[in-house]
Structures are given as C-alpha cells and as structure tokens.
Design a protein around this motif. Structure first.
Motif, short mmCIF file in Angstrom:
data_model
loop_
_atom_site.label_atom_id
_atom_site.label_comp_id
_atom_site.label_asym_id
_atom_site.label_seq_id
_atom_site.Cartn_x
_atom_site.Cartn_y
_atom_site.Cartn_z
N LEU A 95 -5.88 42.11 13.86
CA LEU A 95 -5.05 40.93 14.09
C LEU A 95 -3.99 40.85 13.01
N THR A 96 -2.82 40.41 13.36
CA THR A 96 -1.88 40.12 12.28
C THR A 96 -2.30 38.79 11.70
N ALA A 97 -2.00 38.60 10.44
CA ALA A 97 -2.45 37.39 9.76
C ALA A 97 -1.93 36.15 10.46
N ASN A 98 -2.78 35.16 10.52
CA ASN A 98 -2.40 33.96 11.26
C ASN A 98 -3.31 32.82 10.86
N ALA A 99 -2.71 31.70 10.55
CA ALA A 99 -3.53 30.55 10.20
C ALA A 99 -3.11 29.35 11.03
N VAL A 100 -4.05 28.74 11.67
CA VAL A 100 -3.74 27.63 12.54
C VAL A 100 -4.49 26.39 12.08
N VAL A 101 -3.80 25.32 11.94
CA VAL A 101 -4.43 24.08 11.52
C VAL A 101 -4.23 23.05 12.61
N CYS A 102 -5.20 22.21 12.73
CA CYS A 102 -5.18 21.11 13.71
C CYS A 102 -3.93 20.25 13.55
N CYS A 103 -3.68 19.43 14.52
CA CYS A 103 -2.57 18.48 14.49
C CYS A 103 -1.23 19.09 14.90
N GLY A 104 -1.29 20.13 15.66
CA GLY A 104 -0.09 20.66 16.30
C GLY A 104 1.04 21.01 15.36
N GLN A 105 2.25 20.81 15.82
CA GLN A 105 3.44 21.23 15.08
C GLN A 105 3.83 20.29 13.96
N ASP A 106 2.87 19.61 13.36
CA ASP A 106 3.12 18.67 12.27
C ASP A 106 3.42 17.30 12.83
N ASP A 107 4.54 16.73 12.43
CA ASP A 107 4.85 15.33 12.70
C ASP A 107 4.45 14.81 14.07
N ASN A 108 3.46 13.94 14.04
CA ASN A 108 3.09 13.24 15.26
C ASN A 108 3.22 11.75 15.01
N GLU A 109 4.43 11.33 14.80
CA GLU A 109 4.75 9.93 14.50
C GLU A 109 3.63 9.16 13.82
N SER A 110 2.92 8.33 14.48
CA SER A 110 2.00 7.37 13.88
C SER A 110 2.82 6.41 13.03
N ASN A 111 2.22 5.87 11.96
CA ASN A 111 2.94 4.87 11.19
C ASN A 111 3.70 5.43 9.98
N ARG A 112 4.40 6.50 10.17
CA ARG A 112 5.24 6.97 9.06
C ARG A 112 6.42 6.05 8.92
N PHE B 41 0.81 -1.21 0.00
CA PHE B 41 0.00 0.00 0.00
C PHE B 41 0.85 1.26 0.00
N ILE B 42 0.31 2.30 -0.60
CA ILE B 42 0.91 3.61 -0.47
C ILE B 42 -0.03 4.42 0.41
N ARG B 43 0.48 4.86 1.54
CA ARG B 43 -0.35 5.69 2.40
C ARG B 43 0.02 7.15 2.17
N SER B 44 -0.94 8.03 2.35
CA SER B 44 -0.70 9.46 2.17
C SER B 44 -1.35 10.22 3.31
N SER B 45 -0.72 11.33 3.67
CA SER B 45 -1.33 12.21 4.66
C SER B 45 -0.98 13.65 4.32
N VAL B 46 -1.70 14.55 4.93
CA VAL B 46 -1.50 15.98 4.67
C VAL B 46 -0.26 16.50 5.39
N GLU B 47 0.49 17.35 4.71
CA GLU B 47 1.64 18.03 5.31
C GLU B 47 1.13 19.30 5.98
N VAL B 48 0.78 19.18 7.24
CA VAL B 48 0.12 20.29 7.92
C VAL B 48 0.96 21.57 7.91
N GLU B 49 2.25 21.41 8.07
CA GLU B 49 3.11 22.61 8.07
C GLU B 49 3.04 23.36 6.75
N ALA B 50 2.96 22.61 5.65
CA ALA B 50 2.89 23.25 4.33
C ALA B 50 1.60 24.05 4.19
N VAL B 51 0.53 23.50 4.74
CA VAL B 51 -0.74 24.20 4.67
C VAL B 51 -0.66 25.50 5.47
#
Lengths: 120, 120
Positions: free
Chosen positions: A103-120, A70-80
């Motif tokens: 407000l100064t521009a700011n965008a926050v996305v779920c999943c914290g600072q990106d890499d949260n291990e899991s099965n990478r 299988f090829i698994r894929s996930s979103v690169e949260v930092e890139a977003v």
DNA sequence: TTGATATTGCAAGAATTATTGAAATATGGG
DNA sequence: CCCATATTTCAATAATTCTTGCAATATCAA
C-alpha cells in the motif's frame, strides 16, 4: 509539511496531559469543548490546561475560539492527516514491490474533509 | 496501546534527528539500513546516532539486529499503526453522525501486515 | 459598576533531555 | 593473534521544558 512543523506537532503530543487533551478533543468532535470541560476531563488545573492547550494550538493540531466567556477548542483534523502523511509517505520509497502489502502510505481520520461547521 | 507507550513513541519522534532517522528507515523498507548508512543519510555522528536509535528502539518504533559487524534497523510498521490508532480511535466517540465524512478512525501504513522477512 | 466565572500571563525553581569526545566493546579478515 | 571497522558507553555540560501559585484580563449578569 516540513520537518520543523512535524517535530513541533510530535512534541506537542509527546506529553501525557497534552495527549489526553488531544484524545479528549478527538472524541468530542468538531464542536469541541470549553477549556474548563477539558481541564475537568483530563484532571488538571486551569493554568496547566492553558499552558498545554496553547502548545497544541501553536503546533496547529487544535484550534481555539471564543464563545462568550468560554474558549472552545477542537482538533484540526486536516493537520493530523498531514502529519501522518509526512511520517509515512516515503514508505519503501513508493516502490510497493519492496513491501508485502504494497500500500502507499495513507492515513485517514474520522470527520471527513475537516470543517463541518458546528459552532465555529 | 496505553498512554505511557504512546507518549514514549511521540517523544521519540519529537526530535529533528530522530524524525529524520525514522523517515529514512521508513523509506528503506523492511530490510532496513545499517547504523552507519543511517548516520550518513541523516548527517550526524556515530555517537549521536546510537543515542537516538536507542530511543526509537526503546519506544518500539524500530527494531535493530546485528548482521556481522553491522547493526541494521528498520521500522516496526505494526507499532506505527497502533500508535496512529491510539491517537484517533475514539474520534467523535465512534458516532459518525457527529462528523461529516463519518469514517471510523483508521491508519494504514505501507508494507502490509508488518514482517516481510528480508534479511532479518 | 460590581461581583462572579473563565482563562491567561508571569516568574523561578525543578526536572528532563541533548551534545560531545574519548575510551571501551564487538566482529571479521589477514 | 592483531588490526581495522562498526557501534556503544560514559560523564560532564548545556539546553529545554514543566510545574506552581498568584495576579491580571475578559466577559456576563445583576
């Protein structure tokens, strides 16, 4: 982030199938989904998914890795996050007095600072 | 926000000139700029600007209004916020325990709750 | 090794989108 | 009313992107 990178990212999202793929993967979280699971979720064929998934990867919005067959894929949260930032970071030239909320521009996305291990 | 609207918005930003126009207008703030000012800032001709500005307006990302002989345009901040939200709102299926940081998706753009009068 | 499953590469046609200059429209000032 | 400025419309060409099925590749399991 430069303009070329940002345009590539926006182009990657400027397509109904790829937007659906992206949102499916955002919902799936850091562990991602296999290509087949995504294709089924979005309702497209394997060839089509491969084509579009490659676009998202190439744009840096997603990352794909092999797990057995299988090829698994996930979103690169930092890139977003960087993309959102690029779009709005110069808002009102950084002079909040020009704006109401100020407000100064700011965008926050779920999943914290990106890499949260899991099965990478 | 539905998928069609989101794709239209992403498509509008998926072009070097339009992205530059958008960012120029974001920097200008709620009072916007005239078409000529934008064309000069971005370095394109009037015809080209008109074509691309119309795309941004049609996508709902900007708004344009006439002031004498000039057409001024500014960014629709609320639309940008909705777009960002659409992209990431289902992050990790809203189950923060799947993510490290555990924030629910959220996108904040400068200029407060949108309309801040100026010369609209 | 063979067969089955998962995914990618290829190629050609189809469809969509961008570019350009010249002409048309709208507005304000004299 | 007439002219100069600001912007849009039009139309044809050019360029890019999408779609599709089939063949090729990769991996696992027997």
């Amino acid at each position: 982030m430069d303009e070329t990178t940002a345009v590539r990212a926006m182009s990657a999202l400027a397509h109904a199938h790829r937007l659906a793929i992206f949102r499916t993967l955002i919902a799936a979280g850091p562990s991602g989904l296999s290509a087949g699971e995504v294709a089924r979720a979005v309702g497209i064929g394997a060839t089509s998914l491969s084509f579009h998934m490659k676009e998202l990867d190439r744009a840096g919005l997603t990352r794909s890795w092999r797990v057995g067959r299988f090829i698994r894929s996930s979103v690169e949260v930092e890139a977003v996050r960087r993309l959102f930032g690029f779009l709005v970071d110069d808002c009102c030239q950084g002079r909040p007095e020009l704006c109401g909320g100020g407000l100064t521009a700011n965008a926050v996305v779920c999943c914290g600072q990106d890499d949260n291990e899991s099965n990478r």
